[in-house]
Design a protein around this motif. Structure first.
Motif, PDB file in Angstrom:
ATOM      1  N   PHE A 184      -5.711  -2.908  -3.312  1.00 21.50           N
ATOM      2  CA  PHE A 184      -4.981  -2.599  -2.078  1.00 21.50           C
ATOM      3  C   PHE A 184      -5.161  -1.174  -1.560  1.00 21.50           C
ATOM      4  N   VAL A 185      -5.719  -0.265  -2.360  1.00 18.91           N
ATOM      5  CA  VAL A 185      -5.803   1.135  -1.944  1.00 18.91           C
ATOM      6  C   VAL A 185      -7.234   1.640  -2.145  1.00 18.91           C
ATOM      7  N   ARG A 209       0.830  -1.208   0.000  1.00 20.94           N
ATOM      8  CA  ARG A 209       0.000   0.000   0.000  1.00 20.94           C
ATOM      9  C   ARG A 209       0.864   1.256   0.000  1.00 20.94           C
ATOM     10  N   GLU A 217       0.730   4.072  -2.967  1.00 19.31           N
ATOM     11  CA  GLU A 217       0.381   5.454  -2.626  1.00 19.31           C
ATOM     12  C   GLU A 217       1.525   6.403  -2.959  1.00 19.31           C
TER      13      GLU A 217
END
Length: 753
Positions: A468-469, A438, A442
């Motif tokens: 995942f985000v 993550r 990001e």
């Protein structure tokens, strides 16, 4: 930038909200003031009544003429605001009360003072003011009582509050109508400006007249439309270093450009002859150098040369290239321990095998991750320190700096950040192995534009984001929004310069072949197969050797008639997987050569670095080039081989797991894991007719020429410029669209006459 309609609407809504809050907030206060004023008015009126009838009151009380007193009270009670009048005797008895006197009224409840007094009582759900005025001497007092119903005061308070709200509503109505009228006026002005600018561009005028006489909005729209026209023309240019520089001046005039990469474009090393400058043979350096020369920006990189520290100034900068400085090189220092954790550890033992999926287990250690974070922050801080403007164009290169885009974005929110991932991106299931998946995603989403070699890798990344985000994904335009910032995901196939600069000193094919045949002591009619790679487990070097072994085993007639020359430069020798690969490859070559022994060994493994000119000589001499990567983002070796073959001869055997396979379908595409298929492709390549070779090679050369490294860099810059310009155009177009919609809405709700 013009004020947008939404700002007017927000202002109007805000004004209405404030007006309503103020109105309801002061309503209780206003009502209280009105009621207090009404009470004071009643007290004054009661006092006036007493003063007016006092002489008659004294006379009738002295004569005990209660009939006359009753008539006097009846006339006083004719006042609509007076409820009742009565006389309380010294004995506390109510005398001569008017008919409306409440039955519950008792003289014992009034306030008995030497002067007038006022008190409230409740009767029948009404609030009543009792005014008591003393009558008589000090030996014993009686009182005139005047009762007034205070209900009118509440009614008066409600009326005042209603008038107040009505007045505020009128002000709000005037404000709203005024906003709409102003918005319509601005819409007409905006449309006229847009129409004039479009006409100027359509007629091919230079815009001097607008610049001299037009409004600021005219000039702004005209400039943006001209910029948009440059974007369209950018796809039609012949991509060269000079064309790239001209494009940069056209679409990003005055922009500050910063490059962030692990590798530096110029390395200073100590030798016996003093300090020498080395320029790495890198496609990345070849692509970005023209940009830096054109804009005079700053290149931020790891200072890895043995004399790098000795050649920088107090701020760790040096102007390059030597002799004709065009831009600044800012070096960032990394200790050996930091290099072990950041570069060898997390980047090359973690991310590299994770992304290449070649069945080498990734190693993820907390210490390496912490070092990776620290070094990314150090380089991001260097970018911020070097930035002279608040909105530079920052080019972040490769998997060494996955966290840097977000770090830079936090400090330079207006920057245009283009990140390019030079290696493959795996699917979500594979990427889930990474403990810090993550944080990495990001970090990369801090970019304005995030580039990969192929659309397949773009799709894999978007799937990882989705899994995942927590973010908003627009799959139609391939964009991800996170924390109010949008990142566009794009495919930019990297390439090489055309023609390669190192080819300038390389002789023609016959001379190169003669030199290679002599160097390796080969028979005249030997088919030469070459491979040029780093010693890396992703390149499939042992797989090529197994294919040669399989070919010779299946068809022994090729013994003594072919030779496979594999040039492999040692790399990352600190890592066990790389040193082990080199040892295994050397043992495998010896084993195969022993199995097919004869006049000349079929496999020649050269474990050292080859200069570019020597590599190109080998390419020109070869009959076949094998690129059997098990997984590769692009693989520029395949394109370099094609660029060398100006004789239109030679055959490229290319792994289907390279990005290059999607561009050069005229190569013989193979599965490198299938030994028999690879062996068959090599045999077919050696026996392919020259006319077929020429037909395939011409198409591949044209593709590499048109889609060279300058196009790769230029396309990213055009998209960055388009992104910057779109933000300004959207500010203008949103105003026009919103104004039109609001004006239409106002017309729709207009009441009929």
């Amino acid at each position: 930038m013009p004020i947008r309609l939404r700002d007017f609407v927000r202002f109007a809504v805000f004004g209405i909200a404030v007006a309503l809050i103020v109105a309801f907030g002061i309503s209780p206060f206003t009502g209280g003031v009105v009621q207090q004023w009404s009470r004071s008015d009643v007290e004054t009126r009661s006092r006036l009544v007493f003063n007016a009838i006092q002489p008659f009151l004294d006379r009738d009380v002295a004569d005990q003429s209660w009939d006359r007193l009753s008539e006097l009270f009846r006339r006083v009670a004719l006042d609509k605001k007076i409820l009742a009048v009565g006389f309380c005797s010294r004995a506390g008895t109510l005398v001569a009360p008017t008919p409306e006197m409440p039955a519950s009224f008792d003289c014992g409840k009034i306030a008995k003072f030497e002067s007038e007094s006022f008190s409230d009582i409740a009767s029948g759900g009404r609030r009543i003011l009792v005014a008591a005025f003393p009558v008589g001497g000090s030996e014993g007092r009686s009182y005139l009582v005047i009762l007034t119903d205070l209900s009118f005061a509440s009614a008066r308070s409600s009326q005042v509050v209603a008038y107040l709200l009505a007045s505020l509503a009128g002000v709000v109505l005037v404000l709203t109508v005024g906003t709409i009228i102003f918005a319509v006026f601005m819409l007409r002005s905006w449309m006229n400006s847009l129409r004039r600018a479009v006409d100027e561009v359509r007629l091919g005028r230079s815009g001097e007249r607008l610049a001299a006489s037009g409004s600021a909005m005219d000039r702004e729209i005209h400039k943006l439309l001209r910029r948009a026209e440059d974007f369209t023309q950018a796809h039609q240019i012949d991509w060269t270093p000079s064309a790239l520089q001209e494009l940069l001046h056209g679409v990003l005039p005055g922009a500050e450009v910063l490059v962030l990469s692990n590798r530096e474009p110029y390395i200073h090393n100590r030798t016996d002859d003093g300090v020498v400058v080395q320029r790495p043979a890198s496609g990345l350096v070849s692509a970005l150098e023209p940009i830096m020369r054109a804009c005079g920006g700053t290149w931020i990189a790891h200072g890895s040369g043995s004399a790098d520290r000795d050649t920088v100034d107090a701020h760790d900068r040096i102007r390059v290239p030597e002799g004709s400085p065009a831009y600044a090189l800012r070096r960032v220092w990394i200790s050996e321990a930091e290099q072990d954790g950041y570069y060898y550890g997390f980047a090359n033992e973690g991310l590299w095998p994770l992304c290449h999926i070649v069945f080498v287990r990734p190693s993820f250690r907390t210490d390496d991750w912490q070092m990776y974070q620290r070094i990314n922050q150090r380089f991001a801080d260097a970018v911020v320190a070097e930035a002279r403007t608040e909105d530079p164009v920052v080019l972040v290169q490769d998997y060494h700096f996955a966290l840097a885009p977000k770090m830079i974005r936090q400090r330079l929110p207006k920057a245009t950040i283009i990140s390019f991932w030079h290696i493959p991106w795996p699917n979500a299931e594979t990427f889930s192995i990474c403990p810090w998946r993550r944080e990495i995603i990001e970090g990369m989403l801090g970019s304005t534009i995030l580039g990969f070699h192929t659309q397949f890798h773009c799709n894999n990344f978007v799937e990882c984001v989705d899994r995942f985000v927590e973010s908003r994904i627009d799959r139609e335009v391939q964009a991800v929004s996170l924390g109010g910032h949008e990142t566009k995901i794009r495919a930019y196939p990297i390439s090489i310069e055309w023609p390669p600069g190192a080819l300038a000193g390389v002789p023609a094919r016959d001379a190169c072949r003669a030199e290679v045949m002599a160097k390796f002591d080969l028979a005249e009619n030997t088919k030469v197969i070459v491979g040029v790679e780093r010693f890396d487990y992703t390149k499939g070097i042992p797989d090529r050797m197994h294919a040669i072994d399989a070919l010779l085993t299946r068809d022994p007639s090729w013994r003594e008639r072919l030779v496979f020359i594999q040039v492999a430069a040692p790399t990352r020798s600190k890592l066990g997987a790389y040193s082990q690969l080199q040892s295994e490859a050397e043992d495998l070559a010896s084993e195969i050569n022993g199995r097919h022994a004869g006049g000349q060994s079929p496999i020649r493994l050269v474990a050292r670095h080859y200069e570019s000119s020597d590599v190109f000589k080998l390419f020109r001499a070869a009959d076949v080039c094998v690129v059997s990567s098990l997984h590769d983002g692009m693989n520029l070796v395949a394109k370099e081989f094609v660029s060398c073959r100006d004789d239109n001869a030679g055959v490229l055997v290319l792994s289907s797991f390279t990005g290059a396979a999607r561009e050069m379908s005229e190569a013989l595409i193979v599965n490198p894991y299938d030994t028999e298929e690879l062996a068959a492709a090599i045999k077919r390549a050696m026996t392919m007719p020259l006319d077929e070779q020429a037909e395939r090679m011409k198409l591949m050369r044209q593709q590499v020429k048109e889609n060279n490294v300058y196009r790769w860099a230029g396309t990213m810059l055009v998209d960055a410029a388009r992104s910057r310009t779109r933000e300004r155009i959207v500010a203008l177009t949103e105003f026009g669209e919103n104004a039109h919609a609001t004006a239409a809405g106002a017309a729709t709700v207009r009441p009929a006459s």
